[in-house]
Design a protein around this motif. Structure first.
Motif, PDB file in Angstrom:
ATOM      1  N   ASN A 142      12.219   9.326 -11.694  1.00  0.00           N
ATOM      2  CA  ASN A 142      12.111   9.919 -10.358  1.00  0.00           C
ATOM      3  C   ASN A 142      10.975  10.937 -10.295  1.00  0.00           C
ATOM      4  O   ASN A 142      10.279  11.042  -9.279  1.00  0.00           O
ATOM      5  N   LYS A 143      10.778  11.689 -11.366  1.00  0.00           N
ATOM      6  CA  LYS A 143       9.694  12.670 -11.392  1.00  0.00           C
ATOM      7  C   LYS A 143       8.333  11.980 -11.397  1.00  0.00           C
ATOM      8  O   LYS A 143       7.390  12.439 -10.737  1.00  0.00           O
ATOM      9  N   ILE A 144       8.223  10.883 -12.131  1.00  0.00           N
ATOM     10  CA  ILE A 144       6.971  10.125 -12.155  1.00  0.00           C
ATOM     11  C   ILE A 144       6.663   9.587 -10.770  1.00  0.00           C
ATOM     12  O   ILE A 144       5.539   9.713 -10.260  1.00  0.00           O
ATOM     13  N   ILE A 145       7.650   8.994 -10.138  1.00  0.00           N
ATOM     14  CA  ILE A 145       7.461   8.429  -8.802  1.00  0.00           C
ATOM     15  C   ILE A 145       7.065   9.517  -7.813  1.00  0.00           C
ATOM     16  O   ILE A 145       6.139   9.349  -7.009  1.00  0.00           O
ATOM     17  N   SER A 146       7.724  10.653  -7.863  1.00  0.00           N
ATOM     18  CA  SER A 146       7.425  11.721  -6.904  1.00  0.00           C
ATOM     19  C   SER A 146       6.028  12.287  -7.108  1.00  0.00           C
ATOM     20  O   SER A 146       5.380  12.724  -6.152  1.00  0.00           O
ATOM     21  N   ALA A 147       5.522  12.274  -8.338  1.00  0.00           N
ATOM     22  CA  ALA A 147       4.199  12.816  -8.625  1.00  0.00           C
ATOM     23  C   ALA A 147       3.076  11.860  -8.261  1.00  0.00           C
ATOM     24  O   ALA A 147       1.988  12.286  -7.864  1.00  0.00           O
ATOM     25  N   LEU A 148       3.324  10.567  -8.395  1.00  0.00           N
ATOM     26  CA  LEU A 148       2.244   9.586  -8.338  1.00  0.00           C
ATOM     27  C   LEU A 148       2.315   8.638  -7.154  1.00  0.00           C
ATOM     28  O   LEU A 148       1.318   7.961  -6.868  1.00  0.00           O
ATOM     29  N   ILE A 149       3.452   8.563  -6.480  1.00  0.00           N
ATOM     30  CA  ILE A 149       3.641   7.534  -5.454  1.00  0.00           C
ATOM     31  C   ILE A 149       4.203   8.147  -4.176  1.00  0.00           C
ATOM     32  O   ILE A 149       5.357   8.577  -4.133  1.00  0.00           O
ATOM     33  N   ALA A 150       3.404   8.151  -3.128  1.00  0.00           N
ATOM     34  CA  ALA A 150       3.873   8.701  -1.854  1.00  0.00           C
ATOM     35  C   ALA A 150       4.881   7.780  -1.177  1.00  0.00           C
ATOM     36  O   ALA A 150       5.829   8.252  -0.539  1.00  0.00           O
ATOM     37  N   ASN A 151       4.676   6.464  -1.326  1.00  0.00           N
ATOM     38  CA  ASN A 151       5.487   5.484  -0.595  1.00  0.00           C
ATOM     39  C   ASN A 151       6.004   4.409  -1.546  1.00  0.00           C
ATOM     40  O   ASN A 151       5.479   3.293  -1.578  1.00  0.00           O
ATOM     41  N   PRO A 152       7.025   4.717  -2.341  1.00  0.00           N
ATOM     42  CA  PRO A 152       7.445   3.778  -3.391  1.00  0.00           C
ATOM     43  C   PRO A 152       8.067   2.488  -2.873  1.00  0.00           C
ATOM     44  O   PRO A 152       8.147   1.516  -3.614  1.00  0.00           O
ATOM     45  N   ARG A 153       8.488   2.450  -1.599  1.00  0.00           N
ATOM     46  CA  ARG A 153       9.122   1.245  -1.043  1.00  0.00           C
ATOM     47  C   ARG A 153       8.309   0.620   0.085  1.00  0.00           C
ATOM     48  O   ARG A 153       8.818  -0.214   0.831  1.00  0.00           O
ATOM     49  N   VAL A 154       7.051   0.996   0.209  1.00  0.00           N
ATOM     50  CA  VAL A 154       6.288   0.593   1.383  1.00  0.00           C
ATOM     51  C   VAL A 154       6.112  -0.912   1.496  1.00  0.00           C
ATOM     52  O   VAL A 154       6.063  -1.459   2.599  1.00  0.00           O
ATOM     53  N   LEU A 155       6.048  -1.635   0.381  1.00  0.00           N
ATOM     54  CA  LEU A 155       5.839  -3.083   0.463  1.00  0.00           C
ATOM     55  C   LEU A 155       7.016  -3.786   1.126  1.00  0.00           C
ATOM     56  O   LEU A 155       6.841  -4.865   1.696  1.00  0.00           O
ATOM     57  N   ARG A 156       8.165  -3.185   1.089  1.00  0.00           N
ATOM     58  CA  ARG A 156       9.336  -3.789   1.725  1.00  0.00           C
ATOM     59  C   ARG A 156       9.230  -3.728   3.250  1.00  0.00           C
ATOM     60  O   ARG A 156       9.907  -4.479   3.949  1.00  0.00           O
ATOM     61  N   ARG A 157       8.356  -2.855   3.737  1.00  0.00           N
ATOM     62  CA  ARG A 157       8.122  -2.741   5.181  1.00  0.00           C
ATOM     63  C   ARG A 157       6.890  -3.509   5.629  1.00  0.00           C
ATOM     64  O   ARG A 157       6.630  -3.618   6.828  1.00  0.00           O
ATOM     65  N   LEU A 158       6.101  -3.999   4.670  1.00  0.00           N
ATOM     66  CA  LEU A 158       4.801  -4.570   5.011  1.00  0.00           C
ATOM     67  C   LEU A 158       4.867  -5.772   5.951  1.00  0.00           C
ATOM     68  O   LEU A 158       4.036  -5.861   6.876  1.00  0.00           O
TER      69      LEU A 158
END
Length: 269
Positions: A172-188
């Motif tokens: 979770n810390k890695i994702i919060s530091a490096l990825i603004a939108n971790p689920r964005v492809l599911r909305r694409l």
């Protein structure tokens, strides 16, 4: 909450941090599995008639250079990134590899492009929309600048699936530091439709490394700088985590990975 993703604010970071990011981006070209995904989706695009391609969020240009190596593509690429440092690095590497005359390098924001409407045959956003404050606007801009009948190609990670071993707190810390939108492809698919683009192709891959790390090693090596820079973890915490992962890789007990997807849309003629 302030925008934390370091990859999404490379234009605001100090030079040593951007150098770490540049090294990480270039390291991707050393992974056969990563480059295999790139070749797979480039092969799904009809490049024979494409004269002008726009690469959004180009970074150091690994994907741009690979595009220019495709036998079916004889056009030119406009490579755009928000970071002047990454643009300068990409321009230098491309010149060294003989691509100087086929790439125009520009500093620009993919959320506010300065190009005229219908200027490009293909628009590619490679590992970009997961890192920007407004991914919907990136898709709207891509739809605006692509010509009727042209393609918009989005490749990115589904970073909500990212994992290193059995430490969900650090994941979770890695994702919060490096990825603004971790689920964005599911909305694409919905984002494409809202931008009046028709989804015409999609592919997915699970890039997992079990036993020994390869592609994920360069990411691990960047964490000691990037995670503390984002305020996600202390240097001591990251150092201990990375050391555990490297030992696991040496012992053959490593586990890590995440999913990637590409989606290709077409603008109505």
């Amino acid at each position: 909450m302030s925008f934390r993703d370091v990859y999404g604010r490379t234009h605001q970071l100090d030079a040593p941090t951007v150098e770490v990011i540049a090294k990480r981006l270039e390291a991707r070209s050393n992974s056969d599995r990563y480059m295999g995904m790139l070749h797979d989706y480039l092969g799904a695009i009809d490049l024979t008639a494409a004269r002008d391609v726009l690469a959004l969020g180009c970074g150091t240009g690994v994907e741009v250079r690979e595009l220019l190596r495709q036998p079916s593509f004889s056009g030119k690429v406009t490579a755009v990134d928000i970071s002047p440092t990454l643009i300068a690095t990409g321009k230098c590497i491309a010149a060294q590899q003989g691509f100087a005359d086929r790439i125009e390098w520009l500093v620009d924001d993919a959320q506010r492009l300065g190009f005229q409407d219908a200027a490009f045959d293909v628009v590619i956003a490679h590992t970009l929309i997961s890192h920007v404050p407004d991914p919907e606007e990136v898709i709207r801009q891509a739809a605006r600048v692509v010509r009727p009948g042209g393609r918009v190609v989005v490749f990115d990670g589904d970073y909500a699936t990212l994992t290193f071993g059995a430490d969900p707190d650090m994941d979770n810390k890695i994702i919060s530091a490096l990825i603004a939108n971790p689920r964005v492809l599911r909305r694409l698919p919905t984002m494409f439709k809202d931008a009046h683009l028709e989804l015409v192709d999609s592919r997915g891959w699970a890039l997992t490394e079990i036993g020994h790390a390869d592609f994920l090693l360069a990411g691990l090596q960047s964490f000691s700088v990037l995670l503390p820079k984002a305020g996600a973890a202390t240097p001591e915490e990251v150092e201990a985590f990375v050391a555990r992962q490297l030992r696991a890789s040496e012992k053959g007990t490593f586990f890590g990975g995440y999913n990637f997807y590409v989606m290709i849309a077409q603008k109505a003629s």
